[in-house]
Design a protein around this motif. Structure first.
Motif, PDB file in Angstrom:
ATOM      1  N   ALA A  45       0.834  -1.208   0.000  1.00 30.42           N
ATOM      2  CA  ALA A  45       0.000   0.000   0.000  1.00 30.42           C
ATOM      3  C   ALA A  45       0.869   1.257   0.000  1.00 30.42           C
ATOM      4  CB  ALA A  45      -0.927  -0.005   1.215  1.00 30.42           C
ATOM      5  N   VAL A  46       1.956   1.226   0.751  1.00 27.31           N
ATOM      6  CA  VAL A  46       2.826   2.396   0.815  1.00 27.31           C
ATOM      7  C   VAL A  46       3.618   2.542  -0.479  1.00 27.31           C
ATOM      8  CG1 VAL A  46       4.828   3.386   1.963  1.00 27.31           C
ATOM      9  CG2 VAL A  46       2.986   2.400   3.326  1.00 27.31           C
ATOM     10  N   GLN A  47       4.117   1.409  -0.967  1.00 33.96           N
ATOM     11  CA  GLN A  47       4.927   1.448  -2.184  1.00 33.96           C
ATOM     12  C   GLN A  47       4.100   1.886  -3.385  1.00 33.96           C
ATOM     13  OE1 GLN A  47       7.667   0.459  -0.564  1.00 33.96           O
ATOM     14  NE2 GLN A  47       8.653   1.696  -2.142  1.00 33.96           N
ATOM     15  N   GLN A  48       2.871   1.429  -3.424  1.00 29.66           N
ATOM     16  CA  GLN A  48       2.008   1.761  -4.562  1.00 29.66           C
ATOM     17  C   GLN A  48       0.894   2.711  -4.115  1.00 29.66           C
ATOM     18  OE1 GLN A  48       0.585  -1.779  -6.479  1.00 29.66           O
ATOM     19  NE2 GLN A  48       2.636  -2.533  -6.909  1.00 29.66           N
ATOM     20  N   GLN A  49       1.280   3.720  -3.383  1.00 29.99           N
ATOM     21  CA  GLN A  49       0.307   4.652  -2.833  1.00 29.99           C
ATOM     22  C   GLN A  49      -0.626   5.218  -3.872  1.00 29.99           C
ATOM     23  OE1 GLN A  49       1.586   7.857   0.176  1.00 29.99           O
ATOM     24  NE2 GLN A  49       3.282   6.440   0.036  1.00 29.99           N
ATOM     25  N   ARG A  50      -0.040   5.634  -5.000  1.00 34.25           N
ATOM     26  CA  ARG A  50      -0.859   6.267  -6.023  1.00 34.25           C
ATOM     27  C   ARG A  50      -1.942   5.317  -6.507  1.00 34.25           C
ATOM     28  NH1 ARG A  50       3.762  10.059  -8.125  1.00 34.25           N
ATOM     29  NH2 ARG A  50       4.907   8.293  -8.964  1.00 34.25           N
ATOM     30  N   PHE A  51      -1.529   4.109  -6.804  1.00 33.65           N
ATOM     31  CA  PHE A  51      -2.514   3.154  -7.297  1.00 33.65           C
ATOM     32  C   PHE A  51      -3.559   2.833  -6.234  1.00 33.65           C
ATOM     33  CE2 PHE A  51      -3.957  -1.229  -8.048  1.00 33.65           C
ATOM     34  CZ  PHE A  51      -4.670  -0.987  -9.208  1.00 33.65           C
ATOM     35  N   HIS A  52      -3.113   2.756  -4.990  1.00 33.09           N
ATOM     36  CA  HIS A  52      -4.070   2.456  -3.925  1.00 33.09           C
ATOM     37  C   HIS A  52      -5.111   3.557  -3.773  1.00 33.09           C
ATOM     38  CE1 HIS A  52      -3.166  -1.257  -1.553  1.00 33.09           C
ATOM     39  NE2 HIS A  52      -2.255  -1.303  -2.491  1.00 33.09           N
ATOM     40  N   LYS A  53      -4.696   4.783  -3.998  1.00 31.19           N
ATOM     41  CA  LYS A  53      -5.667   5.872  -3.943  1.00 31.19           C
ATOM     42  C   LYS A  53      -6.689   5.741  -5.063  1.00 31.19           C
ATOM     43  CE  LYS A  53      -3.009   9.478  -1.623  1.00 31.19           C
ATOM     44  NZ  LYS A  53      -2.504  10.870  -1.720  1.00 31.19           N
TER      45      LYS A  53
END
Lengths: 209, 209
Positions: free
Chosen positions: A94-102
């Motif tokens: 989630a942290v590494q792919q923050q943008r995608f998670h948003k």
DNA sequence: AATAATCTTAAACATTTGTTTAATTTTAAA
DNA sequence: TTTAAAATTAAACAAATGTTTAAGATTATT
């Protein structure tokens, strides 16, 4: 479909902009300019803006299930150790792919795009089932309480992480962490999230304090 | 600004559509048609589509702080009882105002509209401070552990509730609750959320099992 | 080298968007 | 009843949008 480096470049530019401004507020012209390609290339490559979004979802969610399953194959681990691995894996991603998670979060709230709904549903079902199996195993071994509401428990993990990512700068302000760099703050949040969620899971799953 | 019944009608129609399709995907024409007013009335009443959204935020967030403060005035309650009141109040409001909560969630993820950011920030700071005071009081009385990461704890409450609202139909499917009406499902989720979050808070705040 | 396939481009296209205008109707005040 | 203000309407407006087109450049194949 063949995916060239240029495809990836467009996909990741789109991801950046979708996360920053939302899908609808991001124009194809924005993406083209930022990615340094001609406007028409996006239709040529992906067919449409909507399809681009769907490719992004496939690109990012492709091997989630596999990774989770590999994580749990190790038979020498106790049930709670596996749960902790899952928690850290989720936080990390989630942290590494923050943008995608948003983007994912918004898409789930809106719940409009059938293709995305289908992709996410598949992942959710798979993940929930894996964790249900893991928990049942723990119950059989006497390590875990029964009964456990798996979806509710996962909602706590996913929801807490989402909420902390949303409130990152607010967390910095409230805890007066201005002296930290963004990377340091991120590392701190990861650490605290990990401890916090593990504590929560222990409270729900085990009988220990 | 004077708020007539027609204002409210437009605001609530807009809320419904924003929640269903997102702010950007909802056109002023959609709102006008669904609310049964002329297109131009929306500009005439609210100035613009963006302003309409801001009025909606003010309309919905107007007296949150006050309600929370009144809730905690009762001196005969133990600290944990007050915390439980807060949890139930939050669940109740999130479920009752699901549509608005979805809009809020999306707006926080996008984090673009300065007016909305400001409104939400104010509410967040106030709420966090109130709960921090409450927790400090509990610590002084020996009921609560120290230290407690308030923002992290609130993220768990808010995040869990958000996630469950997003996954409502998925929760129904996974737990095979097809025989329940929507109202029954909602009531069940509320009850389970309440128990679950209270258990989590106890694990973080107190030393009891 | 010739040909075919693929990639790239600028321009055009048709819609849709939020907003404004100017005329008309309704309501309130004198 | 007359007059002024407010509310309502249909039409128009300009800007922006996703997508397509048709021409040209590049690459690969024979």
């Amino acid at each position: 479909m063949v995916i060239s480096p240029k495809h990836i470049q467009i996909l990741e530019t789109a991801e950046k902009l979708f996360a920053a401004k939302g899908f609808e507020c991001t124009t194809v012209r924005d993406i083209a300019e930022e990615a340094g390609v001609n406007l028409a290339m996006i239709s040529y490559y992906f067919g449409s803006k909507a399809k681009l979004m769907e490719y992004l979802f496939e690109h990012r969610t492709g091997n989630i299930g596999m990774r989770v399953e590999n994580l749990l194959k190790n038979d020498s681990l106790a049930p709670m150790e596996k749960v902790e691995l899952l928690i850290d894996e989720h936080i990390e991603r989630a942290v590494q792919q923050q943008r995608f998670h948003k983007i994912m979060l918004c898409e789930q709230v809106i719940n409009k795009n059938p293709v995305i709904i289908k992709v996410l549903r598949k992942i959710k079902i798979r993940n929930t089932q894996i964790i249900e199996t893991l928990i049942k195993d723990g119950q059989k071994k006497g390590a875990f309480k029964k009964p456990v509401d798996v979806v509710l428990l996962l909602s706590t993990m996913i929801g807490t992480v989402n909420q902390m990512l949303i409130n990152k700068t607010y967390y910095r302000d409230f805890n007066k962490l201005d002296d930290l760099t963004d990377e340091q703050l991120q590392a701190l949040i990861k650490k605290r999230l990990s401890n916090h969620i593990k504590k929560l899971f222990k409270a729900i799953l085990t009988n220990e304090p």
